[in-house]
Design a protein around this motif. Structure first.
Motif, PDB file in Angstrom:
ATOM      1  N   GLY A 133      -9.486   0.479   7.969  1.00  0.00           N
ATOM      2  CA  GLY A 133      -8.035   0.395   8.028  1.00  0.00           C
ATOM      3  C   GLY A 133      -7.379   0.716   6.688  1.00  0.00           C
ATOM      4  O   GLY A 133      -8.012   1.207   5.739  1.00  0.00           O
ATOM      5  N   THR A 134      -6.084   0.404   6.628  1.00  0.00           N
ATOM      6  CA  THR A 134      -5.316   0.641   5.399  1.00  0.00           C
ATOM      7  C   THR A 134      -5.682  -0.403   4.352  1.00  0.00           C
ATOM      8  O   THR A 134      -5.740  -1.598   4.653  1.00  0.00           O
ATOM      9  N   LYS A 135      -5.923   0.071   3.147  1.00  0.00           N
ATOM     10  CA  LYS A 135      -6.271  -0.837   2.060  1.00  0.00           C
ATOM     11  C   LYS A 135      -5.005  -1.204   1.284  1.00  0.00           C
ATOM     12  O   LYS A 135      -4.269  -0.330   0.834  1.00  0.00           O
ATOM     13  N   TYR A 136      -4.799  -2.507   1.143  1.00  0.00           N
ATOM     14  CA  TYR A 136      -3.619  -3.023   0.464  1.00  0.00           C
ATOM     15  C   TYR A 136      -3.982  -3.570  -0.899  1.00  0.00           C
ATOM     16  O   TYR A 136      -5.154  -3.848  -1.200  1.00  0.00           O
ATOM     17  N   THR A 145       5.609   3.720   1.722  1.00  0.00           N
ATOM     18  CA  THR A 145       5.055   2.474   1.194  1.00  0.00           C
ATOM     19  C   THR A 145       4.974   1.465   2.324  1.00  0.00           C
ATOM     20  O   THR A 145       5.954   1.219   3.029  1.00  0.00           O
ATOM     21  N   LEU A 146       3.813   0.870   2.497  1.00  0.00           N
ATOM     22  CA  LEU A 146       3.586  -0.154   3.497  1.00  0.00           C
ATOM     23  C   LEU A 146       3.493  -1.504   2.803  1.00  0.00           C
ATOM     24  O   LEU A 146       2.871  -1.620   1.742  1.00  0.00           O
ATOM     25  N   SER A 171       0.865  -1.190   0.000  1.00  0.00           N
ATOM     26  CA  SER A 171       0.000   0.000   0.000  1.00  0.00           C
ATOM     27  C   SER A 171       0.889   1.223   0.000  1.00  0.00           C
ATOM     28  O   SER A 171       1.897   1.278   0.717  1.00  0.00           O
ATOM     29  N   THR A 172       0.527   2.208  -0.797  1.00  0.00           N
ATOM     30  CA  THR A 172       1.292   3.451  -0.894  1.00  0.00           C
ATOM     31  C   THR A 172       0.476   4.597  -0.324  1.00  0.00           C
ATOM     32  O   THR A 172      -0.680   4.812  -0.726  1.00  0.00           O
ATOM     33  N   VAL A 173       1.069   5.302   0.641  1.00  0.00           N
ATOM     34  CA  VAL A 173       0.429   6.469   1.251  1.00  0.00           C
ATOM     35  C   VAL A 173       1.033   7.705   0.608  1.00  0.00           C
ATOM     36  O   VAL A 173       2.213   8.018   0.806  1.00  0.00           O
ATOM     37  N   SER A 232       5.441  -6.816   9.248  1.00  0.00           N
ATOM     38  CA  SER A 232       4.888  -5.640   8.597  1.00  0.00           C
ATOM     39  C   SER A 232       5.981  -4.596   8.495  1.00  0.00           C
ATOM     40  O   SER A 232       6.683  -4.333   9.477  1.00  0.00           O
TER      41      SER A 232
END
Length: 223
Positions: A153-156, A43-44, A32-34, A51
């Motif tokens: 939450g964060t979308k991957y 980048t996550l 996932s990129t913020v 993680s």
């Protein structure tokens, strides 16, 4: 079994087994990129074990999952399936190498070697199924959260580790199917090569029977 098919199938199984070993520790199972400015863009990415996050300056920070029991059920199942896939692939590779016609183990007993090769093919199929179930289940959860508008939450998105896993499972299943069906067709050919032949008993001719009877009668005549 055709030696060319045998070698190609074992080679495919070996490549699939190596790719499982590459996919398991790969960090990019989901990414996932913020977006932000040049400094805050990060980048996550996650895999089955940790993680991580990296920023635009190239600094990486990784954190291992603290507790196994605190993880989601699909992550625990994916771990178990991937480890089982490596074990199945190891058994399949060893059995296939032992059952190859060029291998000296087992001597010239090609029926036994064919059965061992078929067992190796079954292990390759199990390896491919475990890998496909693991990565497909993981990808399903990624897409489910991504397309859920209520997910907070964060979308991957799907990472490269899953694509490596899909390729690995496909190669392993192809190798196993080739080995199993090639050994089965070989056993059918061996059965058809030896037609049924009735047992041959001792045949006595009529002349020999009459000669034996006459000799017995002549001996009795002088008693």
């Amino acid at each position: 079994m055709d030696p060319i098919v045998e070698v190609v199938a074992v080679l495919l199984g070996f490549i699939g087994w190596v790719m499982v070993g590459v996919a398991l520790p790969n960090r990019y199972w989901k990414t996932s990129t913020v977006d932000g400015n040049v400094i805050t863009t990060s980048t996550l990415y996650e895999n089955l074990w940790m993680s991580c996050a990296t920023d635009s300056t190239g600094v990486h920070n990784c954190r291992e999952f603290p507790s196994l029991l605190a993880l989601s059920g699909y992550i625990q199942a994916s771990r178990a399936l991937m480890i089982a896939s490596i074990v199945m692939g190891t058994f399949g590779l060893v059995a296939s190498l032992i059952g190859m016609q060029c291998c000296k183990v087992g001597g010239d007993n090609y029926v036994l070697k064919g059965r061992i090769t078929a067992i190796g093919g079954v292990f390759f199929i199990l390896q491919g199924l475990c890998t496909m179930i693991s990565v497909s289940w993981y990808a399903f959860n990624i897409t489910q959260d991504f397309f859920n508008p209520l997910f907070p939450g964060t979308k991957y998105e799907i990472g490269e580790g899953l694509y490596i896993g899909w390729c690995s499972g496909t190669l392993a299943i192809c190798a196993g199917v080739c080995l199993v069906f090639a050994c089965r067709s070989n056993s059918d050919d061996n059965k058809s090569a030896y037609p049924y032949q009735p047992s041959r008993g001792t045949i006595y001719s009529g002349a020999a029977s009459r000669r034996d009877a006459a000799s017995t009668y002549d001996k009795n005549a002088y008693v």
